[in-house]
Design a protein around this motif. Structure first.
Motif, PDB file in Angstrom:
ATOM      1  N   LYS A 113      -9.142   2.028  -3.071  1.00  0.00           N
ATOM      2  CA  LYS A 113     -10.075   0.935  -3.346  1.00  0.00           C
ATOM      3  C   LYS A 113      -9.549  -0.425  -2.896  1.00  0.00           C
ATOM      4  N   SER A 114      -8.258  -0.653  -3.103  1.00  0.00           N
ATOM      5  CA  SER A 114      -7.687  -1.961  -2.781  1.00  0.00           C
ATOM      6  C   SER A 114      -7.272  -2.090  -1.323  1.00  0.00           C
ATOM      7  N   ASP A 174       0.834  -1.202   0.000  1.00  0.00           N
ATOM      8  CA  ASP A 174       0.000   0.000   0.000  1.00  0.00           C
ATOM      9  C   ASP A 174       0.872   1.256   0.000  1.00  0.00           C
ATOM     10  N   TYR A 195       2.177   1.905  -3.573  1.00  0.00           N
ATOM     11  CA  TYR A 195       1.196   2.579  -4.424  1.00  0.00           C
ATOM     12  C   TYR A 195       1.058   4.059  -4.024  1.00  0.00           C
ATOM     13  N   GLU A 248      -6.288   6.175  -6.356  1.00  0.00           N
ATOM     14  CA  GLU A 248      -7.561   5.468  -6.448  1.00  0.00           C
ATOM     15  C   GLU A 248      -7.363   3.968  -6.202  1.00  0.00           C
ATOM     16  N   THR A 249      -6.293   3.403  -6.761  1.00  0.00           N
ATOM     17  CA  THR A 249      -5.968   1.995  -6.534  1.00  0.00           C
ATOM     18  C   THR A 249      -5.724   1.739  -5.051  1.00  0.00           C
ATOM     19  N   LEU A 250      -4.987   2.624  -4.432  1.00  0.00           N
ATOM     20  CA  LEU A 250      -4.703   2.490  -3.001  1.00  0.00           C
ATOM     21  C   LEU A 250      -5.985   2.520  -2.180  1.00  0.00           C
ATOM     22  N   ARG A 254      -4.987   7.803 -10.542  1.00  0.00           N
ATOM     23  CA  ARG A 254      -5.230   6.363 -10.631  1.00  0.00           C
ATOM     24  C   ARG A 254      -4.459   5.603  -9.549  1.00  0.00           C
ATOM     25  N   ASP A 255      -3.245   6.058  -9.256  1.00  0.00           N
ATOM     26  CA  ASP A 255      -2.456   5.405  -8.202  1.00  0.00           C
ATOM     27  C   ASP A 255      -3.156   5.524  -6.849  1.00  0.00           C
TER      28      ASP A 255
END
Length: 256
Positions: free
Chosen positions: A157-158, A111, A114, A153-155, A150-151
């Motif tokens: 959400k994931s 995490d 990211y 957002e990935t963090l 996007r980076d």
């Protein structure tokens, strides 16, 4: 145009010099000794704590190449990412981020990686000297801002429970506003060119892609003007009603 004083010029020249050193990663004049991985890592950590990221990066690079399976291998890679970030070396930082994710996709600190990729891309999008001089450059290429969004957002959400998620969410808001402003600049350009279809479409994109941002008010104004010029009365009136409902004190809305 704002007059640049002598003191500001001196400050800028100093910052330019520092930036040149960090961005080029000038590490000449320092030779990493042949020592144990533990001793080298201690040197790297000390350099980082003292803010000497040039030395730290060189020692970490030596560690990474000499002892790729050493006791600190993953921490060395994580520290390298941070050191490159502090040196404003986006290319090296991103290359190491991608390598880490590829080799350690389930690492407990993924995490953080990211998060760092988002910070590096966000850093690459900004330009210090424009900010210092108060120059608006929201019209610059937004590709790094898109990547940073996007980076983060990935963090979020994931890894929603990550300690970095709250700050990532705050940065996403900033980036969303920045991207909305870029689209608005494009719409404004179409207005100056009297390309009314392009202006209306780009302004519509602001509303659809970046709702709730400060740019939406001006986007609606552009849509009204564009539809008026195109003779699209129904679409103009709809845009007017949305503008009145959302921004009741808007001067353009008061004309209809």
């Amino acid at each position: 145009m704002r007059k640049i004083t002598g003191s500001l010029l001196l400050a800028l020249s100093s910052v330019f010099a520092l930036s040149a050193c960090s961005s080029t990663g000038d590490r000449s004049g320092y030779v990493v000794e042949d020592r144990t991985p533990e001793a080298l890592y201690a040197d790297a950590r000390q350099a980082m704590e003292l803010g000497n990221f040039t030395k730290a990066s060189q020692v970490l690079e030596a560690l990474d190449s000499r002892y790729p399976f050493g006791p600190h291998k993953t921490q060395v890679q994580l520290d390298l990412i941070y050191a490159y970030y502090k040196l404003d070396d986006s290319a090296s930082a991103l290359a190491n981020v991608d390598r880490f994710i590829r080799l350690n996709p389930t690492h407990p600190d993924i995490d953080y990686v990211y998060y760092m990729r988002g910070l590096v891309n966000m850093q690459a999008d900004s330009y210090l000297f424009h900010d210092m001089l108060g120059i608006d450059r929201t019209d610059r290429d937004p590709s790094n801002a898109v990547a940073a969004f996007r980076d983060f957002e990935t963090l979020v959400k994931s890894y929603p429970n990550s300690r970095y998620a709250p700050d990532a969410q705050r940065r996403m808001i900033m980036l969303k506003n920045r991207l909305a402003e870029f689209s608005l600049k494009v719409a404004e350009y179409y207005v100056t060119m009297e390309a009314w279809v392009g202006a209306a479409n780009r302004a519509q994109q602001v509303l659809e892609t970046y709702p709730g941002t400060p740019a939406t008010e001006r986007a609606l104004e552009i849509m009204i003007t564009s539809y008026d010029e195109l003779g699209q009365e129904a679409m103009r009136d709809h845009s007017v009603s949305v503008l009145k409902a959302t921004f009741p004190d808007n001067r353009v809305a008061s004309r209809y």
